[in-house]
Design a protein around this motif. Sequence first.
Motif, short mmCIF file in Angstrom:
data_model
loop_
_atom_site.label_atom_id
_atom_site.label_comp_id
_atom_site.label_asym_id
_atom_site.label_seq_id
_atom_site.Cartn_x
_atom_site.Cartn_y
_atom_site.Cartn_z
N GLU A 168 0.83 -1.21 0.00
CA GLU A 168 0.00 0.00 0.00
C GLU A 168 0.86 1.25 0.00
N SER A 169 0.28 2.33 -0.50
CA SER A 169 0.92 3.64 -0.45
C SER A 169 -0.15 4.72 -0.51
N GLY A 170 0.23 5.94 -0.18
CA GLY A 170 -0.68 7.06 -0.30
C GLY A 170 -1.28 7.58 0.98
N GLY A 171 -0.98 6.94 2.10
CA GLY A 171 -1.50 7.42 3.36
C GLY A 171 -0.82 8.72 3.78
N ARG A 183 -5.80 9.59 -1.83
CA ARG A 183 -5.97 8.41 -2.67
C ARG A 183 -4.94 7.38 -2.27
N LEU A 184 -5.42 6.23 -1.85
CA LEU A 184 -4.56 5.12 -1.52
C LEU A 184 -4.38 4.23 -2.74
N SER A 185 -3.20 3.64 -2.84
CA SER A 185 -2.90 2.69 -3.91
C SER A 185 -2.40 1.41 -3.30
N CYS A 186 -2.64 0.31 -4.00
CA CYS A 186 -2.14 -0.99 -3.56
C CYS A 186 -1.65 -1.72 -4.80
N ALA A 187 -0.36 -1.97 -4.83
CA ALA A 187 0.25 -2.69 -5.94
C ALA A 187 0.36 -4.17 -5.59
N ALA A 188 -0.08 -5.02 -6.50
CA ALA A 188 -0.08 -6.45 -6.28
C ALA A 188 0.91 -7.15 -7.21
N SER A 189 1.46 -8.25 -6.72
CA SER A 189 2.36 -9.06 -7.54
C SER A 189 2.24 -10.51 -7.10
N GLY A 190 2.68 -11.42 -7.95
CA GLY A 190 2.76 -12.81 -7.58
C GLY A 190 1.66 -13.71 -8.12
N ARG A 191 0.59 -13.14 -8.61
CA ARG A 191 -0.50 -13.94 -9.14
C ARG A 191 -1.22 -13.07 -10.16
N THR A 192 -1.87 -13.70 -11.12
CA THR A 192 -2.59 -12.93 -12.12
C THR A 192 -3.59 -12.00 -11.45
N THR A 201 -14.35 5.76 -3.07
CA THR A 201 -14.54 5.03 -4.32
C THR A 201 -13.39 4.07 -4.52
N ILE A 202 -13.71 2.81 -4.73
CA ILE A 202 -12.69 1.82 -5.02
C ILE A 202 -12.65 1.59 -6.53
N SER A 203 -11.45 1.43 -7.06
CA SER A 203 -11.28 1.16 -8.49
C SER A 203 -10.03 0.33 -8.68
N ARG A 204 -9.86 -0.21 -9.88
CA ARG A 204 -8.68 -1.02 -10.15
C ARG A 204 -8.25 -0.83 -11.58
N ASP A 205 -6.96 -1.02 -11.79
CA ASP A 205 -6.36 -0.99 -13.12
C ASP A 205 -5.63 -2.32 -13.29
N TYR A 212 -7.12 1.06 -6.18
CA TYR A 212 -7.11 2.38 -5.58
C TYR A 212 -8.29 2.57 -4.63
N LEU A 213 -8.11 3.45 -3.69
CA LEU A 213 -9.21 3.87 -2.83
C LEU A 213 -9.17 5.40 -2.77
N GLN A 214 -10.09 6.03 -3.47
CA GLN A 214 -10.21 7.48 -3.44
C GLN A 214 -11.09 7.85 -2.26
N MET A 215 -10.56 8.65 -1.37
CA MET A 215 -11.27 9.01 -0.15
C MET A 215 -11.51 10.51 -0.13
N ASN A 216 -12.76 10.90 -0.17
CA ASN A 216 -13.15 12.31 -0.16
C ASN A 216 -13.94 12.62 1.11
N SER A 217 -14.07 13.89 1.40
CA SER A 217 -14.84 14.34 2.57
C SER A 217 -14.42 13.58 3.82
N LEU A 218 -13.14 13.49 4.03
CA LEU A 218 -12.62 12.71 5.14
C LEU A 218 -13.03 13.29 6.49
N LYS A 219 -13.25 12.40 7.44
CA LYS A 219 -13.66 12.76 8.78
C LYS A 219 -12.62 12.25 9.78
N PRO A 220 -12.54 12.86 10.96
CA PRO A 220 -11.60 12.35 11.96
C PRO A 220 -11.81 10.87 12.28
#
Length: 128
Positions: free
Chosen positions: A6-9, A19-28, A69-73, A80-88
Amino acid sequence: QVQLVESGGGLVQAGGSLRLSCAASGRTFSSIVMGWFRQAPGKEREFVAAISWSGGTTYYADSVKGRFTISRDNAKNTVYLQMNSLKPEDTAVYFCAAAPSGDSSWLPVPRAWGYAYWGQGTQVTVSS
């Protein structure tokens, strides 16, 4: 095996975005369901969002619906996890998780035990 990083925190003021990102490897990548969970100090790990390997099915926790919003490429093996209107109360360590899937629209139960692979987490802190 699937390795997740993970990254983006970071630190953001209430009302801001990350926006958080998560890069995956090791499997399709296109054959695995991806999810995001979070864990605040003293609390259990809770489900945030999930996306099927086709990207056509998503599911959100009520607490984040309409803000995250979660999305993937699949070409980049990244979710990805796009986080808007963040709260404590969104402050937590956010974890990326993966589950093998043979169905393009299937999602596992929104519980930690539904996922086989986990990243190390990234801290998100929302100040008031």
